[in-house]
Design an enzyme around this catalytic site. Structure first.
Site, PDB file in Angstrom:
ATOM      1  N   ALA A   1      45.526   1.040  -6.951  1.00 44.15           N
ATOM      2  CA  ALA A   1      44.983   1.248  -5.612  1.00 44.15           C
ATOM      3  C   ALA A   1      45.499   0.120  -4.727  1.00 44.15           C
ATOM      4  O   ALA A   1      45.870  -0.950  -5.226  1.00 44.15           O
ATOM      5  CB  ALA A   1      43.467   1.231  -5.673  1.00 44.15           C
TER       6      ALA A   1
ATOM      7  N   GLY B   1      44.829   2.222 -10.625  1.00 47.31           N
ATOM      8  CA  GLY B   1      44.868   3.598 -10.134  1.00 47.31           C
ATOM      9  C   GLY B   1      46.149   4.325 -10.515  1.00 47.31           C
ATOM     10  O   GLY B   1      46.148   5.555 -10.644  1.00 47.31           O
TER      11      GLY B   1
ATOM     12  N   GLU C   1      45.508   5.627 -13.786  1.00 46.83           N
ATOM     13  CA  GLU C   1      44.460   6.647 -13.671  1.00 46.83           C
ATOM     14  C   GLU C   1      45.004   7.955 -13.106  1.00 46.83           C
ATOM     15  O   GLU C   1      44.628   9.040 -13.555  1.00 46.83           O
ATOM     16  CB  GLU C   1      43.315   6.094 -12.810  1.00 46.83           C
ATOM     17  CG  GLU C   1      42.573   4.970 -13.527  1.00 46.83           C
ATOM     18  CD  GLU C   1      41.637   4.190 -12.620  1.00 46.83           C
ATOM     19  OE1 GLU C   1      42.127   3.553 -11.657  1.00 46.83           O
ATOM     20  OE2 GLU C   1      40.418   4.215 -12.845  1.00 46.83           O
TER      21      GLU C   1
ATOM     22  N   GLU D   1      41.849  -4.067 -13.411  1.00 50.37           N
ATOM     23  CA  GLU D   1      40.850  -4.245 -12.345  1.00 50.37           C
ATOM     24  C   GLU D   1      39.921  -5.425 -12.600  1.00 50.37           C
ATOM     25  O   GLU D   1      39.439  -6.071 -11.668  1.00 50.37           O
ATOM     26  CB  GLU D   1      40.008  -2.964 -12.183  1.00 50.37           C
ATOM     27  CG  GLU D   1      40.749  -1.798 -11.553  1.00 50.37           C
ATOM     28  CD  GLU D   1      41.495  -0.921 -12.551  1.00 50.37           C
ATOM     29  OE1 GLU D   1      41.698  -1.355 -13.717  1.00 50.37           O
ATOM     30  OE2 GLU D   1      41.877   0.193 -12.174  1.00 50.37           O
TER      31      GLU D   1
HETATM   32  N1  CAA Z   1      48.049  -3.153  -3.828  1.00 45.39           N
HETATM   33  C1  CAA Z   1      48.675  -3.623  -2.743  1.00 45.39           C
HETATM   34  N2  CAA Z   1      49.896  -4.201  -2.791  1.00 45.39           N
HETATM   35  C2  CAA Z   1      50.492  -4.308  -3.989  1.00 45.39           C
HETATM   36  C3  CAA Z   1      49.892  -3.849  -5.155  1.00 45.39           C
HETATM   37  C4  CAA Z   1      48.605  -3.234  -5.052  1.00 45.39           C
HETATM   38  N3  CAA Z   1      47.972  -2.722  -6.113  1.00 45.39           N
HETATM   39  N4  CAA Z   1      50.715  -4.104  -6.207  1.00 45.39           N
HETATM   40  C5  CAA Z   1      51.800  -4.698  -5.699  1.00 45.39           C
HETATM   41  N5  CAA Z   1      51.668  -4.822  -4.348  1.00 45.39           N
HETATM   42  C6  CAA Z   1      52.611  -5.419  -3.405  1.00 45.39           C
HETATM   43  C7  CAA Z   1      52.637  -6.922  -3.520  1.00 45.39           C
HETATM   44  O1  CAA Z   1      51.572  -7.489  -2.786  1.00 45.39           O
HETATM   45  C8  CAA Z   1      53.988  -7.264  -2.957  1.00 45.39           C
HETATM   46  O2  CAA Z   1      53.937  -7.162  -1.551  1.00 45.39           O
HETATM   47  P1  CAA Z   1      54.503  -8.392  -0.644  1.00 45.39           P
HETATM   48  O3  CAA Z   1      55.980  -8.399  -0.955  1.00 45.39           O
HETATM   49  O4  CAA Z   1      54.189  -7.963   0.736  1.00 45.39           O
HETATM   50  O5  CAA Z   1      53.830  -9.615  -1.111  1.00 45.39           O
HETATM   51  C9  CAA Z   1      54.850  -6.086  -3.441  1.00 45.39           C
HETATM   52  O6  CAA Z   1      53.942  -5.033  -3.756  1.00 45.39           O
HETATM   53  C10 CAA Z   1      55.635  -6.411  -4.685  1.00 45.39           C
HETATM   54  O7  CAA Z   1      54.733  -6.905  -5.660  1.00 45.39           O
HETATM   55  P2  CAA Z   1      54.924  -8.318  -6.414  1.00 45.39           P
HETATM   56  O8  CAA Z   1      55.669  -9.275  -5.554  1.00 45.39           O
HETATM   57  O9  CAA Z   1      53.562  -8.743  -6.900  1.00 45.39           O
HETATM   58  O10 CAA Z   1      55.855  -7.855  -7.614  1.00 45.39           O
HETATM   59  P3  CAA Z   1      55.965  -8.515  -9.079  1.00 45.39           P
HETATM   60  O11 CAA Z   1      57.124  -7.851  -9.715  1.00 45.39           O
HETATM   61  O12 CAA Z   1      55.921  -9.989  -8.987  1.00 45.39           O
HETATM   62  O13 CAA Z   1      54.599  -8.066  -9.822  1.00 45.39           O
HETATM   63  C11 CAA Z   1      52.891  -6.511 -10.500  1.00 45.39           C
HETATM   64  C12 CAA Z   1      54.365  -6.715 -10.085  1.00 45.39           C
HETATM   65  C13 CAA Z   1      52.622  -7.198 -11.844  1.00 45.39           C
HETATM   66  C14 CAA Z   1      52.652  -5.014 -10.626  1.00 45.39           C
HETATM   67  C15 CAA Z   1      51.980  -7.125  -9.425  1.00 45.39           C
HETATM   68  O14 CAA Z   1      52.383  -6.611  -8.153  1.00 45.39           O
HETATM   69  C16 CAA Z   1      50.526  -6.787  -9.589  1.00 45.39           C
HETATM   70  O15 CAA Z   1      49.849  -7.378 -10.411  1.00 45.39           O
HETATM   71  N6  CAA Z   1      49.992  -5.827  -8.784  1.00 45.39           N
HETATM   72  C17 CAA Z   1      48.607  -5.468  -8.795  1.00 45.39           C
HETATM   73  C18 CAA Z   1      48.234  -4.675 -10.043  1.00 45.39           C
HETATM   74  C19 CAA Z   1      46.757  -4.350 -10.019  1.00 45.39           C
HETATM   75  O16 CAA Z   1      45.907  -5.205 -10.081  1.00 45.39           O
HETATM   76  N7  CAA Z   1      46.401  -3.026  -9.937  1.00 45.39           N
HETATM   77  C20 CAA Z   1      45.052  -2.575  -9.901  1.00 45.39           C
HETATM   78  C21 CAA Z   1      44.648  -2.367  -8.473  1.00 45.39           C
HETATM   79  S1  CAA Z   1      42.915  -2.038  -8.277  1.00 45.39           S
HETATM   80  C22 CAA Z   1      42.743  -0.414  -8.689  1.00 45.39           C
HETATM   81  O17 CAA Z   1      43.680   0.271  -8.968  1.00 45.39           O
HETATM   82  C23 CAA Z   1      41.335   0.089  -8.623  1.00 45.39           C
HETATM   83  C24 CAA Z   1      41.119   1.405  -9.257  1.00 45.39           C
HETATM   84  O18 CAA Z   1      40.720   1.565 -10.372  1.00 45.39           O
HETATM   85  C25 CAA Z   1      41.371   2.615  -8.523  1.00 45.39           C
END
Ligand code: CAA
Length: 258
Positions: free
Chosen positions: A66, A109, A112, A132
């Site tokens: 998400a 998500g 999911e 999460e």
């Molecule tokens: N939401 C918003 N933006 C996101 C994102 C997310 N879930 N995942 C990645 N991005 C964005 C980053 O902020 C970044 O944007 P900027 O360049 O503007 O900073 C861009 O995408 C590239 O990401 P990274 O620079 O972080 O890339 P990386 O290769 O270093 O890392 C990653 C990749 C490990 C996937 C890391 O991006 C990450 O940990 N993302 C979040 C994963 C996460 O926690 N997902 C769960 C979300 S909550 C959810 O999903 C709730 C639910 O149950 C429905």
């Protein structure tokens, strides 16, 4: 066809393809993207010229979850009144078989949504997880419910409580993924599977999908009753007569489709 900003939509024969397309955010699932996926999928679902849907992302990410930035400052009042994530329910109610073709990150998500699909095909680069807990929340699009049904309590608890990611091989061993293929072959494989399904009788594919889904929401005896009456009802279809006649006559069946 409708115009979209966060997804690409195309059709190949009887297969509808939805590609998540927010590369700068690793296909993070914001509200606009969710609405677009649902509209595009429902349009395919209503089209009897489509017999299977493939949903995919990029090489780097199916979806990294998400959209954290979109939801970070929301209040309880807002998420409750808006029914945050409830819009995905419509995606789970499609009658057309849906195949998720997953490469790279399928986190939160993203994992999911992949689990909402009927068949999950993974590239060897795929990484699944429910991180999460690291954000101070729990999975909110079905992760705590669908993951346990897919891979059992031991691994579901491991993933959900630690937030660790799981590679494609482990995901296949655990039963989350139907097939793992080299990344370069992912879309072709998914399209091949989708094309195979789309060539079957459409009402029979709907019935097969619905009957399998009932298994997740019923007791064994209720599910068996549903299966038996659905099975029997299929004898009302010309496609059943054609399928069985074709077997007897040693030829390929020609279903009505479309
Ligand atoms: N939401 C918003 N933006 C996101 C994102 C997310 N879930 N995942 C990645 N991005 C964005 C980053 O902020 C970044 O944007 P900027 O360049 O503007 O900073 C861009 O995408 C590239 O990401 P990274 O620079 O972080 O890339 P990386 O290769 O270093 O890392 C990653 C990749 C490990 C996937 C890391 O991006 C990450 O940990 N993302 C979040 C994963 C996460 O926690 N997902 C769960 C979300 S909550 C959810 O999903 C709730 C639910 O149950 C429905």
């Amino acid at each position: 066809m409708t115009d979209y900003e966060n997804i690409l939509v195309e059709r190949k024969g009887r297969v509808g393809i939805i590609t998540l397309n927010r590369p700068k955010a690793l296909n993070a699932l914001n509200a606009a993207l969710m609405r677009e996926v649902v509209v595009a999928a429902q349009e395919f679902d209503a089209d009897h010229g489509i017999g299977a849907i493939v949903i995919t992302g990029s090489d780097r990410a199916f979806a990294a979850g998400a959209d954290i930035k979109e939801m970070a400052t929301l209040s309880y009042q807002e998420v409750y009144l808006d029914g945050l994530f409830s819009g995905w329910k419509a995606f789970t109610e499609l009658r057309t078989p849906v195949i998720a073709a997953v490469a790279g990150y399928a986190l939160g998500g993203g994992c999911e949504v992949a689990m909402m699909c009927d068949i999950l095909i993974a590239a060897d680069t795929a990484k699944f997880g429910q991180p999460e807990i690291n954000l101070g929340v729990i999975p909110g699009m079905g992760g705590t419910q669908r993951l346990i049904r897919a891979i059992g309590k031991a691994k579901a608890m491991d993933l959900i409580l630690t937030g660790r990611t799981m590679g494609a091989e482990e995901a296949e061993r655990a039963g989350l993924v139907a097939r793992v293929v080299p990344a370069a072959d992912l879309l072709d494989t998914a399209l091949e599977v989708a094309t195979t399904i789309a060539a079957k009788s459409l009402p029979v594919a709907y019935a097969a999908k619905e009957s399998v889904q009932v298994a997740f929401e019923s007791t064994l005896s209720e599910g068996l009753r549903f299966e038996r009456s659905t099975f029997q009802s299929l004898f009302a279809l010309a496609d059943q007569k054609e399928g069985m006649a074709a077997f007897t006559e040693k030829r390929d069946p020609h279903f009505i489709n479309g």
